[in-house]
Write an enzyme that holds these catalytic residues in place. Sequence first.
Site: not given
Length: 160
Positions: A80, A107, A78, A104
């Site tokens: 992040e 993360c 992801h 999420c």
Amino acid sequence: MQKREDYITWDEYFMGVAMLSAQRSKDPNTQVGACIVSADNKILSMGYNGFPIGCSDDEFPWGREGDPYDNKYFYTTHSELNAILNYRGGSLEGSKLYVSLFPCNECAKAIIQCGIRTVVYRFDKYTDTDSVRASKRMFHAAGVRYYHYQETGRKIELEL
């Protein structure tokens, strides 16, 4: 002569960088970008969702359905986490994360662990999922502040 009055705000600037970063993603369904900023408004790192270095965008699956081994979820990193891992300057303690989609739970753990103290998000389209509910629960427990980016409607066109 006085200074210009129509310059963009810090939030517009950093969310714009996150949104521009998202355009690097090769995911055919969801493009997410992130920008990490210091307390004194310096860009520290950026990231977007994609496969780890060495995992070919042409050989790994982009699908979302079917056998987990044959869809993107086991393989994508992801935005992040990419922004956190891309940072080469030491500690991220006290920094702020601008991200185009609410983080999420996976993360969220990385955000908390590296010391990011504020998350500014643009969209929260998975707000009712267990993953996002868990993220918010962890953020509350860890004292990570988060807020929705207030859209200004400003349009900025870049010719590249």
